[in-house]
Design a protein around this motif. Structure first.
Motif, PDB file in Angstrom:
ATOM      1  N   TYR A 440       0.863  -1.185   0.000  1.00 17.83           N
ATOM      2  CA  TYR A 440       0.000   0.000   0.000  1.00 17.83           C
ATOM      3  C   TYR A 440       0.901   1.237   0.000  1.00 17.83           C
ATOM      4  N   HIS A 491      -3.240   7.465  -3.404  1.00 21.20           N
ATOM      5  CA  HIS A 491      -2.975   6.283  -2.584  1.00 21.20           C
ATOM      6  C   HIS A 491      -3.567   5.062  -3.270  1.00 21.20           C
ATOM      7  N   ILE A 493      -3.042   0.414  -4.031  1.00 21.67           N
ATOM      8  CA  ILE A 493      -2.394  -0.882  -3.927  1.00 21.67           C
ATOM      9  C   ILE A 493      -1.279  -1.013  -4.963  1.00 21.67           C
TER      10      ILE A 493
END
Length: 501
Positions: A440, A491, A493
């Protein structure tokens, strides 16, 4: 929303330092981390003690590397540890057995021809060595694979922060003016109107270690361009379409709208119009970095590095609005055509340095890493608007569009900016030179120029489309009110694969 950036940055750096300090007593681990910064650049694998390699692979070392008290004269040391084998082979040269009656560790003391283990101890189980050490009774072993270069390829599944603008298009029921104070709905634009959805991209990282403690690398990442768009047309019979604004004309001083499609259903009411409108917002970002990494702390299954280097970011936000409409109402002005074009571009270029910490903890095939750092430097910002409008005679073609006061304006500014960044990653060693990772990432800039934040909807309708006689009248509205900036974050994955060689 106001953010205490100084405290946020300080907290990020301190958290990384605290994590490193709490694990520092575990001893050193010979791992450099996971992908990018996180790539395992030096590692010993399962074949470490296989008795396959020639003993001639022994490396010459200094006397200080010897084990035990047997350092009477310069000798050689095998580069890896010996566990023991009952099937060693032997050569002819021999040495007195009285010395070295013990198991040696990873620094086996040996002469130029190496030492071996005594008969029946850790070497010759059949007693063929006799009461001597044989030069080739030494263990035969393989040298571990050592890597000091890495390359990482990642897919980024990130979500940019939502963006806003003034309301650009409004709609309402048939026969109702598309004005916001008349119950019209915003069809495109407004608060939190753009972005916030998945924006895919990629990240590539590569580098090499100059020593066990210091390495250099480079990184490039980008997100694919994200866009939101709207298009509509009509004659008002299936609903009204307009471009809403606040009219500062002294005779109005209220909400108003440019009618793109409108029909009041009566013959002697407001003028009917038929036309079309299209609007588009797009956002893109990419980054390039060059960095160095220095080991600060190490432990068994643990390592912490100081990260520092150069950072470049490019963030671009674009907004466009195009519309045309023709008056249908029978009477004065019938057939009059109006067209408008507005295009806005906000560009942010960051150049500066970066500093932070990388912490890596490993167990078996698994590795958990945490990166916290901050980018500090200059943010160069440019806002460009290009606008035109075409009106009926006698006004004709005029400078500026709807929200842009002139044909073209370019405004630049520079400011100090900083961007905290955090990454957490879990890796699994799938092959000896390959690691899969999932993680992440979070990155935020404190000062970013966006196109939608710099539109002024306070407009003088007599200047925009002219008075009842088609004559343009001042004052000029909208007026430039200075550049407005705000924070922005991305932001999401990361899915990656690390290659070591």
């Amino acid at each position: 929303m106001k953010t205490n950036w100084k405290m946020l940055t300080l907290a990020a750096l301190l958290s990384a330092g605290t994590t490193a300090a709490t694990a520092a007593d575990n001893g050193y681990v010979s791992e450099y981390g996971d992908d990018a910064y996180f790539a395992d650049t030096s590692e010993y694998f399962g074949g470490l003690y296989e008795d396959t390699a020639s003993g001639d692979a022994a490396a010459s070392v200094d006397q200080s590397d010897f084990v035990g008290d047997h350092a009477a004269e310069p000798q050689a040391v095998e580069p890896v540890a010996y566990v023991g084998d009952s099937h060693a082979t032997y050569e002819q040269e021999s040495y007195p057995q009285a010395e070295y009656q013990h198991d040696f560790g990873s620094g086996i003391v040996m002469d130029s021809d190496s030492y071996a283990y005594p008969s029946g101890d850790y070497g010759c189980s059949d007693g063929s060595c006799g009461d001597t050490y044989s030069a080739s009774c030494r263990p035969q072993r393989s040298i571990a694979c050592e890597t000091n270069k890495w390359m990482t390829v990642e897919a980024l599944l990130w979500f940019p922060q939502v963006r806003s603008s003034v309301p650009l298009v409004s709609t309402s029921a048939t026969g109702t003016l598309p004005e916001l104070d008349q119950g019209a709905q915003v069809a495109f634009g407004g608060n939190n109107a753009f972005g916030g959805e998945l924006q895919a991209g990629f990240r590539v990282d590569g580098g090499f270690m100059l020593s066990d403690d210091f390495g250099v690398g480079g990184r490039f990442w980008m997100l694919g361009q994200a866009s939101d768009s709207y298009a509509a047309s009509g004659d008002g019979t299936n609903g009204s379409i307009g471009i809403p604004f606040y009219d500062t004309d002294l005779s109005t001083d209220a909400e108003n709208a440019i009618r793109i499609a409108y029909a009041d259903g009566i013959g002697a009411g407001d003028s009917d119009f038929a036309g079309s409108v299209s609007a588009r917002s797009s956002f893109s970002v990419y980054a390039a970095e060059a960095y160095g990494r220095l080991r600060l702390l190490g432990g068994k299954g643990y390592r912490s590095d100081l990260i520092g280097g150069y950072s470049h970011f490019n963030i671009e936000d674009e907004l466009s609005l195009n519309a045309s409409t023709t008056q249908l109402e029978v009477g004065p002005g019938q057939g009059n055509r109006y067209s408008f074009s507005d295009n806005y571009t906000a560009t942010n270029e960051f150049n500066g340095g970066q500093i932070g910490f990388l912490t890596s903890v490993g167990r078996g095939c698994w590795t958990l890493t945490a990166l916290t750092k901050v980018h500090l430097g200059d943010m160069s910002q440019t806002f460009t608007n290009v606008g035109t409008r075409s009106l009926p005679s006698p006004a004709g073609v005029q400078q500026g569009g709807i929200f842009s006061p002139t044909n073209q304006t370019t405004i630049t500014r520079n400011s100090f900016a900083f961007a905290p960044e955090a990454n957490v990653k879990l890796g699994y060693q799938f092959r000896k030179n390959m690691r899969f990772t999932v993680g992440y990432s979070f990155l935020m800039w404190n000062d970013v120029l966006m196109a939608g934040d710099n539109l002024n909807r306070d407009i003088n309708s007599s200047y925009l489309v002219g008075n009842a006689n088609g004559v343009i009248q001042p004052p000029q509205r909208p007026a430039f009110q200075g550049l407005k900036t705000d924070s922005l974050f991305v932001h999401g994955i990361d899915l990656g694969c690390v290659f070591q060689f």
